[in-house]
Motif scaffolding. Sequence first.
Motif, PDB file in Angstrom:
ATOM      1  N   ASP A  41       0.847  -1.190   0.000  1.00  0.00           N
ATOM      2  CA  ASP A  41       0.000   0.000   0.000  1.00  0.00           C
ATOM      3  C   ASP A  41       0.892   1.254   0.000  1.00  0.00           C
ATOM      4  N   PRO A  42       0.723   2.160  -0.963  1.00  0.00           N
ATOM      5  CA  PRO A  42       1.565   3.353  -1.023  1.00  0.00           C
ATOM      6  C   PRO A  42       1.462   4.257   0.200  1.00  0.00           C
ATOM      7  N   GLU A  43       0.352   4.177   0.921  1.00  0.00           N
ATOM      8  CA  GLU A  43       0.158   5.072   2.062  1.00  0.00           C
ATOM      9  C   GLU A  43       0.820   4.569   3.339  1.00  0.00           C
ATOM     10  N   ASN A  44       0.803   3.254   3.547  1.00  0.00           N
ATOM     11  CA  ASN A  44       1.293   2.749   4.836  1.00  0.00           C
ATOM     12  C   ASN A  44       2.224   1.551   4.738  1.00  0.00           C
ATOM     13  N   GLY A  45       2.509   1.066   3.535  1.00  0.00           N
ATOM     14  CA  GLY A  45       3.459  -0.038   3.382  1.00  0.00           C
ATOM     15  C   GLY A  45       2.918  -1.407   3.730  1.00  0.00           C
ATOM     16  N   THR A  46       1.638  -1.518   4.044  1.00  0.00           N
ATOM     17  CA  THR A  46       1.090  -2.810   4.424  1.00  0.00           C
ATOM     18  C   THR A  46       0.900  -3.698   3.204  1.00  0.00           C
ATOM     19  N   VAL A  47       0.777  -5.003   3.453  1.00  0.00           N
ATOM     20  CA  VAL A  47       0.632  -5.960   2.358  1.00  0.00           C
ATOM     21  C   VAL A  47      -0.808  -6.405   2.166  1.00  0.00           C
ATOM     22  N   SER A  48      -1.731  -5.826   2.904  1.00  0.00           N
ATOM     23  CA  SER A  48      -3.126  -6.248   2.787  1.00  0.00           C
ATOM     24  C   SER A  48      -3.677  -5.872   1.418  1.00  0.00           C
ATOM     25  N   GLY A  49      -4.487  -6.758   0.879  1.00  0.00           N
ATOM     26  CA  GLY A  49      -5.082  -6.539  -0.429  1.00  0.00           C
ATOM     27  C   GLY A  49      -5.905  -7.752  -0.797  1.00  0.00           C
ATOM     28  N   ILE A  50      -6.385  -7.805  -2.031  1.00  0.00           N
ATOM     29  CA  ILE A  50      -7.259  -8.905  -2.406  1.00  0.00           C
ATOM     30  C   ILE A  50      -6.768  -9.699  -3.613  1.00  0.00           C
ATOM     31  N   CYS A  51      -5.815  -9.161  -4.371  1.00  0.00           N
ATOM     32  CA  CYS A  51      -5.373  -9.844  -5.590  1.00  0.00           C
ATOM     33  C   CYS A  51      -4.219 -10.799  -5.312  1.00  0.00           C
ATOM     34  N   GLN A  52      -4.170 -11.887  -6.058  1.00  0.00           N
ATOM     35  CA  GLN A  52      -3.067 -12.831  -5.932  1.00  0.00           C
ATOM     36  C   GLN A  52      -1.760 -12.163  -6.332  1.00  0.00           C
ATOM     37  N   GLY A  53      -0.668 -12.660  -5.745  1.00  0.00           N
ATOM     38  CA  GLY A  53       0.630 -12.057  -5.971  1.00  0.00           C
ATOM     39  C   GLY A  53       1.060 -12.020  -7.416  1.00  0.00           C
ATOM     40  N   THR A  54       0.710 -13.047  -8.190  1.00  0.00           N
ATOM     41  CA  THR A  54       1.157 -13.116  -9.580  1.00  0.00           C
ATOM     42  C   THR A  54       0.081 -12.665 -10.563  1.00  0.00           C
ATOM     43  N   ALA A  55      -0.947 -11.958 -10.057  1.00  0.00           N
ATOM     44  CA  ALA A  55      -1.946 -11.390 -10.946  1.00  0.00           C
ATOM     45  C   ALA A  55      -1.292 -10.319 -11.823  1.00  0.00           C
ATOM     46  N   ILE A  56      -2.015  -9.823 -12.799  1.00  0.00           N
ATOM     47  CA  ILE A  56      -1.435  -8.883 -13.750  1.00  0.00           C
ATOM     48  C   ILE A  56      -1.075  -7.542 -13.091  1.00  0.00           C
ATOM     49  N   TYR A  57       0.102  -7.005 -13.447  1.00  0.00           N
ATOM     50  CA  TYR A  57       0.553  -5.703 -12.971  1.00  0.00           C
ATOM     51  C   TYR A  57       0.415  -4.711 -14.133  1.00  0.00           C
ATOM     52  N   VAL A  58      -0.250  -3.602 -13.889  1.00  0.00           N
ATOM     53  CA  VAL A  58      -0.517  -2.613 -14.927  1.00  0.00           C
ATOM     54  C   VAL A  58      -0.146  -1.227 -14.402  1.00  0.00           C
ATOM     55  N   ASN A  59       0.612  -0.450 -15.176  1.00  0.00           N
ATOM     56  CA  ASN A  59       0.988   0.880 -14.702  1.00  0.00           C
ATOM     57  C   ASN A  59      -0.146   1.876 -14.905  1.00  0.00           C
ATOM     58  N   THR A  60       0.071   3.114 -14.519  1.00  0.00           N
ATOM     59  CA  THR A  60      -1.001   4.107 -14.558  1.00  0.00           C
ATOM     60  C   THR A  60      -1.347   4.535 -15.985  1.00  0.00           C
ATOM     61  N   GLU A  61      -0.625   4.007 -16.948  1.00  0.00           N
ATOM     62  CA  GLU A  61      -0.969   4.230 -18.355  1.00  0.00           C
ATOM     63  C   GLU A  61      -1.770   3.066 -18.931  1.00  0.00           C
ATOM     64  N   GLY A  62      -2.012   2.045 -18.092  1.00  0.00           N
ATOM     65  CA  GLY A  62      -2.815   0.912 -18.517  1.00  0.00           C
ATOM     66  C   GLY A  62      -2.036  -0.197 -19.193  1.00  0.00           C
ATOM     67  N   LYS A  63      -0.704  -0.203 -19.009  1.00  0.00           N
ATOM     68  CA  LYS A  63       0.133  -1.173 -19.694  1.00  0.00           C
ATOM     69  C   LYS A  63       0.882  -2.081 -18.719  1.00  0.00           C
ATOM     70  N   ARG A  64       1.044  -3.344 -19.115  1.00  0.00           N
ATOM     71  CA  ARG A  64       1.929  -4.248 -18.361  1.00  0.00           C
ATOM     72  C   ARG A  64       3.361  -3.742 -18.495  1.00  0.00           C
ATOM     73  N   PHE A  65       4.200  -4.107 -17.504  1.00  0.00           N
ATOM     74  CA  PHE A  65       5.571  -3.620 -17.564  1.00  0.00           C
ATOM     75  C   PHE A  65       6.603  -4.620 -17.052  1.00  0.00           C
ATOM     76  N   VAL A  66       6.160  -5.849 -16.652  1.00  0.00           N
ATOM     77  CA  VAL A  66       7.102  -6.774 -16.030  1.00  0.00           C
ATOM     78  C   VAL A  66       6.532  -8.186 -16.043  1.00  0.00           C
ATOM     79  N   ASN A  67       7.407  -9.179 -15.918  1.00  0.00           N
ATOM     80  CA  ASN A  67       7.002 -10.559 -15.679  1.00  0.00           C
ATOM     81  C   ASN A  67       6.583 -10.668 -14.226  1.00  0.00           C
ATOM     82  N   GLU A  68       5.304 -10.820 -13.983  1.00  0.00           N
ATOM     83  CA  GLU A  68       4.766 -10.804 -12.615  1.00  0.00           C
ATOM     84  C   GLU A  68       5.251 -11.961 -11.757  1.00  0.00           C
ATOM     85  N   MET A  69       5.863 -12.971 -12.360  1.00  0.00           N
ATOM     86  CA  MET A  69       6.364 -14.117 -11.602  1.00  0.00           C
ATOM     87  C   MET A  69       7.868 -14.018 -11.346  1.00  0.00           C
TER      88      MET A  69
END
Length: 422
Positions: free
Chosen positions: A216-244
């Motif tokens: 979490d950008p605000e507090n550094g916590t790891v809480s969330g709902i998506c799986q770790g290897t789910a798709i990563y998308v930047n603020t332009e809407g594009k993938r940028f890395v091998n999520e695994m």
Amino acid sequence: EQQAKLLASLKKQWDEAIKKDPDILFDCPELHALQTYKAGDYVADLALIDKLSKLAPATVERLDKMGLKWNDFSSQYVGAIWPRCHDAANYTSGQGYIDTFRHTIEKEKLPVTILLQTKADELIKKDGRVVGVKATGPNGEKVTLNAKKGVIMTSGGFGANVEMRQKFDKLWGGKLGKNIGTTNSRAITGEGILMAEKAGAGLVDMGYIQLLPVTDPENGTVSGICQGTAIYVNTEGKRFVNEMGRRDELSKAALAQPGGVFYRMCTVKNARINKDGLTTLGIPVETFLKSGKVIRGENVEDLASKIKVDPKVLKATFDKFNDFCRSQGEDKEFGRPSCAPNIPMYEGPYYAELRTPSVHHTMGGVRINTNAQVLDTAGKPIPGLFAAGEVTGGIHGTNRVGGNAIADALTYGNVAGESAVK
């Protein structure tokens, strides 16, 4: 020589397993060890890794006998490299391990005394041997603990100590100041390492500090709902890395994105939400939605509008990712090796959670041998002093494999206990 032996044993087991069942999800201690060694850029102590990988299955079995129930499937967390992570079925967080030990102590009436809010200040040495600990109690009173067999240090790393991070960092170019958060408790400030050093302990790999990319950008916590290897998308809407990929690779790629942030995205089918609407940490998903920590869209266009991304770009990203996952062919963009069946972004509702890297683990610490004995600066055991977990170094090298921290702490914690009583 040890690496060659592990490779030979791995090849033999692999050939036999694949011959029997070509579709098997293969694993063995040797594969675990070699992946850990490689992921840490071959700078760790392979003997320590080998013992960890060989004893880790027994750690799982021991906890099962103590009452911790495991899910009947394996998972793959961020940076885990291989799907060998085990999740507890009857606990929602790491507190479950503590509770399991505490309940065992109570059930078996073990002679264990737990002192809360008591800060260790100094190791007591006599004739070269560590014989106890000086501490301060909750009301400022001085406490002296005398050890007949030995002292075992399990005080953690220094992820929450900005000064130590800046002093020792060799990976992040001095960028681990106050602007970078941490997933750690505020109490993880490295005093145990410094106490051990004062008592003569040698330190190893102190410059290797790990960032977790999905916090979490605000507090550094790891809480969330998506799986770790789910798709990563930047603020332009594009993938940028091998999520695994490795955690350091993921973190470097994330920090290079606009604003140093990105969205981890998933669907209602692959989110880590149980039938009661709770996350793996037992938090209702509605809590995240109301706070804005998680954004939900009924379809791609709806999600894109809510996170202010071009819908056409996001849809094209999903389509390309889904084509790769569907065919299980080659990820020509980033070299992702595979997709789990529930990972593709076929249908909504969709979720997006803003993520950024935070300090997560410090791979360096006191030097130990395979008996969990703390070694001095000359590499000789310090009588009466043992250590396990993140307070130690030498096991993870430059980059810790996801899932290895708990295996390390619980496995070498057991080794330290057995060594201390001998």
